[in-house]
Design a protein around this motif. Structure first.
Motif, short mmCIF file in Angstrom:
data_model
loop_
_atom_site.label_atom_id
_atom_site.label_comp_id
_atom_site.label_asym_id
_atom_site.label_seq_id
_atom_site.Cartn_x
_atom_site.Cartn_y
_atom_site.Cartn_z
N UNK A 59 0.84 -1.20 0.00
CA UNK A 59 0.00 0.00 0.00
C UNK A 59 0.88 1.24 0.00
N UNK A 60 0.38 2.28 -0.68
CA UNK A 60 1.06 3.58 -0.73
C UNK A 60 0.18 4.62 -0.06
N UNK A 61 0.82 5.63 0.54
CA UNK A 61 0.00 6.71 1.12
C UNK A 61 -0.70 7.52 0.04
N UNK A 62 -1.78 8.19 0.44
CA UNK A 62 -2.48 9.10 -0.47
C UNK A 62 -1.59 10.32 -0.70
N UNK A 63 -1.05 10.45 -1.91
CA UNK A 63 -0.08 11.51 -2.22
C UNK A 63 -0.29 11.92 -3.68
N UNK A 64 -1.30 12.73 -3.94
CA UNK A 64 -1.58 13.11 -5.34
C UNK A 64 -0.38 13.72 -6.04
N UNK A 65 0.34 14.60 -5.34
CA UNK A 65 1.54 15.22 -5.89
C UNK A 65 2.70 14.97 -4.95
N UNK A 113 -0.82 -0.99 -4.21
CA UNK A 113 0.21 -0.88 -5.25
C UNK A 113 0.47 -2.24 -5.87
N UNK A 114 0.48 -2.29 -7.17
CA UNK A 114 0.75 -3.54 -7.89
C UNK A 114 1.62 -3.23 -9.11
N UNK A 115 2.30 -4.28 -9.59
CA UNK A 115 3.15 -4.15 -10.76
C UNK A 115 4.58 -3.79 -10.39
N UNK A 116 5.52 -4.07 -11.29
CA UNK A 116 6.92 -3.72 -11.08
C UNK A 116 7.50 -4.39 -9.86
#
Length: 874
Positions: free
Chosen positions: A133-139, A302-305
């Motif tokens: 999982x990734x944090x909510x970080x639009x930019x 998060x998925x891929x790579x």
């Protein structure tokens, strides 16, 4: 416990093996190998083992039970042995066991040893099924302004919990909390590795932290080494531009059922009270936000790579980073109104723990440094690096900011590290009390195995400075300095690993780093200058960084460090694993020597002579680049064949000997023949080569550095440099008492023997700070072995004709007839081990010396003296 029971236990320990270890791990540290190697000390008073037996018990259930007992195994080996058979049950991830050993020695059969904990870490990639999982970080914010994020979830058990294990890792630095209690005492997790190939997963027992009702789980996540600033030029996003976390609880219930709960859908994300966190820049914290209502967003799955590559997930083989101790401030001064400087009396790596931060809303700035300016404030100008392309200076970093939440607040920036002795505190309304501020000493939790002392106070100070400086540079990887670059430069550890082993157990620490060295090695065999390398096993696109990879002495760490681990610890497995990496490096260097010639040599002699095919005189090499009173300016066009060819000979010879250790036929490089023959030919080529290149022994271009007219020019240059630096003979080459005598015998500059760095500020009375770089004491082995110190082993063995044997002076007795020399240094060291290894009888290795300076058994590793009763390893 009754007195009789305690007495019985003490007697049992005296007649049973002790100090049990799995691999190079401390008891209880998670082990990621299903069939680990075992080590133990023999019972006191015994000198030889004839046989041993292992017993393994499971403690995962309510009642401990014996899983299996091995047959009696005949043999002398009791260090790094594998007694397992195909029928022995393999542990599962998170399983808890104990193991015991008894042995038959020259004193007869022993008692069973005390049980040693065996905790299993992550064994297979399929052991974790949770999502990243990734944090909510639009930019993505700019470097140095990225906050630490808090990821949260709730979980409730469905029955009574018998045991709970937590597996966690991250792209970045993480801390895990259960019900607002921090899990474990490890810092800077998951550590610094070649993330694309190796990512360490930590294992914790959280049974006692979980409650039968709802449990709040939280992850505090920051940039760390993954996407934070790193290296001399302070570049960021080295491994990626997004942070992420992976965690999973393994629950075993009392009714025999099990459950898993991990990161994925249902987790939330919010910025934390840490408004910015960077390992080099520092940390900015608003303690008032710790209890404030946060704006939650769903965490991003998060998925891929890299997220799908589970094969890179491993259990660590080295001790973790921890806060080792706290140093109280020895003095607090006020160089100007409103500014206070705390002096901790010692350079350290770590951070400051501060209380009494003033009233609510007080903004406090903490600037960390190693020296003071004339006005008494902290000076950080010498820590500033520069951009290689533009020459523009870069910020020094190491500045923390904290906004107080009032009385009771505590500031401890665990998501940044600094190298410092002094901390300047600005913004406090009153003078801080010394007891309200402390320096947390943070580094890899290495076992201390030896110490040094003598009756010369200056020498003791030099040794202590070297040890403290090493401690500051053992922060999960062997770094070059704790304040400015903090990179794992390969030459630094190649030089220092043997010295470090005299005082600390660095086996697992080095093993972990070598795995990353092999992972980041380029396909053509090039070894990168720093390990782990943000660019991985390919060019980075930065011109200078790319051409500097593969330099002699730096790249030779691929060969010399595994060799040292075999000599020091008898670890054959690390030689076996790194063998391909060593071979590719030597093959690259030998091929470069054969196929290329330096342009200056080609102009002087268009037709090469036969010996020149073994002369490594092209490519970028750092050589001897630290010139006194001159700005370092590495030149890729200079001929550094003196150092490069010496290292090539050294590595080729060691590679041949390690092939012999493994029982393999002599390795044959693509160009140059087999290892032993190649090493001999390279050394022979130096006897027929041109005189040492003037750029190597003298910084004046065009001066011939051979006998005759060269010697006077070199001596003049040496005297001028010595006058400017005010170096006394014993300071010109740190760690070499007889270096001046060698220099006179060879007519070479005292401060410019090949490959030995000259430090601008030697240790003097009243100033024993380590100055960041730890191999000021890299040749401290000589101080411990004998009064006559030697050049680095690599150069001595690789190009011996450049350095004469020590010249011993005759000293007349004083009038009181006492000898002029002092008592020889005494070593206080725990007994070294008798190492198990595979070596064919009669094989001749190079002469080695043990820690007392005496010739060691040529067929045994350095610390494997069979004649020493009870020789063991800590």
């Amino acid at each position: 416990m009754t007195r009789d029971t305690e007495l019985t236990r003490q007697v049992s320990r005296m007649t049973a093996p002790t100090h049990l270890r799995l691999e190079h791990l401390r008891p209880g540290q998670p082990c990621g190998t299903p069939h680990p190697r075992l080590s133990w000390w023999l019972p006191g008073g015994s000198t030889e083992q004839h046989a041993y037996q292992i017993r393994v018990r499971s403690i995962s259930g309510r009642t401990p039970r014996t899983l299996f007992t091995t047959d009696v195994v005949e043999g002398r080996d009791h260090v790094l042995v594998r007694p397992w058979t195909a029928t022995d049950p393999v542990p599962t991830a998170g399983e808890e066991r104990t193991w015991q050993v008894r042995c038959w020695t020259d004193l007869g059969p022993s008692e069973w040893s005390e049980p040693c904990p065996w905790t299993t870490g992550l064994l297979h990639s399929s052991d974790l099924t949770a999502d990243w999982i990734k944090p909510h970080e639009p930019d993505v914010p700019a470097l140095g302004h990225r906050p630490a994020y808090r990821l949260r979830a709730s979980w409730k058990p469905r029955a009574e919990i018998a045991h709970a294990s937590l597996f966690a890792t991250a792209h970045g630095i993480y801390e895990f909390f259960v019900n607002d209690i921090r899990v474990g005492d490890q810092d800077l997790t998951p550590g610094f590795t070649a993330y694309r190939t190796h990512l360490q997963v930590q294992h914790f027992d959280v049974t006692e932290l979980l409650q039968p009702r709802d449990n709040e789980l939280a992850i505090l996540l920051s940039d760390g080494w993954f996407r934070g600033r790193h290296g001399f030029e302070r570049r960021g996003d080295g491994f990626g531009d997004r942070v992420a976390a992976l965690a999973e609880l393994h629950i075993r219930y009392a009714d025999g059922t099990s459950e898993r709960f991990g990161t994925g859908d249902g987790w939330t994300s919010a910025p934390s009270e840490i408004e910015a966190a960077d390992l080099m820049d520092g940390q900015r914290v608003d303690l008032r936000r710790a209890s404030a209502e946060e704006e939650h967003h769903p965490a991003v799955v998060a998925r891929g790579g890299l997220y799908d590559d589970r094969d890179r997930l491993i259990t660590g083989v080295a001790p973790p980073v921890r806060r080792i101790e706290n140093l109280a401030a020895v003095a607090v001064t006020a160089p100007r109104p409103g500014s206070y400087v705390a002096d901790f009396g010692q350079n350290v790596n770590g951070w400051v723990v501060a209380t009494d931060l003033g009233p609510d809303g007080t903004h406090v700035t903490l600037t960390h440094g190693e020296s003071l300016a004339a006005d008494g404030s902290v000076d950080t100008d010498h820590l500033r690096a520069f951009d290689f392309a533009t020459g523009d200076p870069l910020p020094a970093g190491q500045v923390d900011h904290v906004v107080s939440s009032g009385p009771g607040g505590v500031f401890e920036p665990r998501h940044s590290t600094h190298g410092f002795r002094y901390v300047q505190i600005d913004g406090l309304p009153t003078t801080p009390r010394p007891e309200s501020i402390a320096a947390a000493v943070v580094h890899t939790d290495l076992d201390q195995v030896g110490s040094f002392t003598c009756d010369n106070g200056r020498l003791d100070k030099l040794h202590d400075a070297a040890v403290w400086s090493f401690r500051g540079n053992a922060c999960d990887v062997p770094t070059d300095c704790p304040q400015r670059e903090r990179s794992g430069f390969t030459r630094d550890w190649q030089i220092y690993v043997e010295t470090a082993a005299f005082t600390h157990d660095v086996a697992g620490f080095s093993d972990k780093w070598l795995r990353d060295l092999a992972a980041d090695q380029w396909p053509d065999g090039t070894v990168t200058t720093i390990v782990p390398n943000p660019a991985g096993n390919q060019p980075s696109g930065n011109h200078f960084a790319d051409i500097s990879n593969g330099s002699a002495g730096w790249g030779d760490a691929a060969v010399i460090v595994p060799w040292q681990l075999w000599r020091l610890y008898g670890d054959v497995d690390v030689v076996e694993r790194q063998y391909d990496s060593m071979t590719r490096w030597v093959d690259l260097a030998a091929g470069t020597a054969r196929d290329h010639r330096h342009p200056d040599r080609a102009r002087l002699r268009p037709t090469p002579e036969d010996h020149e095919q073994y002369l490594w005189d092209t490519g970028f090499h750092w050589g001897e680049w630290l010139e006194p009173d001159e700005v370092p300016a590495p030149d890729p066009h200079r001929d550094h064949s003196v150092v490069a060819t010496a290292y090539l000979a050294r590595s080729a010879g060691l590679l041949a000997q390690m092939a012999d250790v493994l029982g393999r036929p002599p390795v044959r490089c693509d160009r140059g023949g087999s290892g032993p023959r190649l090493a001999t030919r390279i050394r022979h080529s130096r006897r027929h080569a041109d005189p040492p290149d003037p750029g190597e022994l003298c910084s004046r271009p065009g001066v011939r550095a051979g006998p005759g007219r060269a010697s006077s020019a070199i001596r003049g240059r040496t005297r001028a440099c010595a006058r400017r630096q005010r170096l006394s003979p014993r300071h010109r080459i740190p760690g070499h008492r007889d270096a001046a005598a060698r220099a006179r015998a060879q007519r070479t500059p005292r401060h410019r023997l090949p490959g030995v760095a000259v430090y601008r500020k030697p240790v003097v009375d009243g100033d024993d700070r380590p100055r960041g770089h730890h191999h000021l004491g890299a040749l401290g082995r000589g101080r411990r072995e004998r009064p006559g110190h030697r050049l680095t082993e690599s150069l001595q063995q690789g190009c011996g004709r450049l350095v004469s044997p020590p010249v011993r002076r005759r000293t007349a007795p004083r009038r009181d007839h006492r000898p002029r020399h002092r008592r020889l240094p005494q070593i206080h060291r725990r007994p070294p081990p008798r190492r198990g290894h595979r070596v064919r009888p009669g094989r001749a290795l190079q002469p080695l010396r043990d820690h007392r300076g005496e010739l060691a058994d040529r067929r045994r590793p350095l610390h494997a003296d069979p004649d020493r009763a009870g020789g063991q390893r800590m």
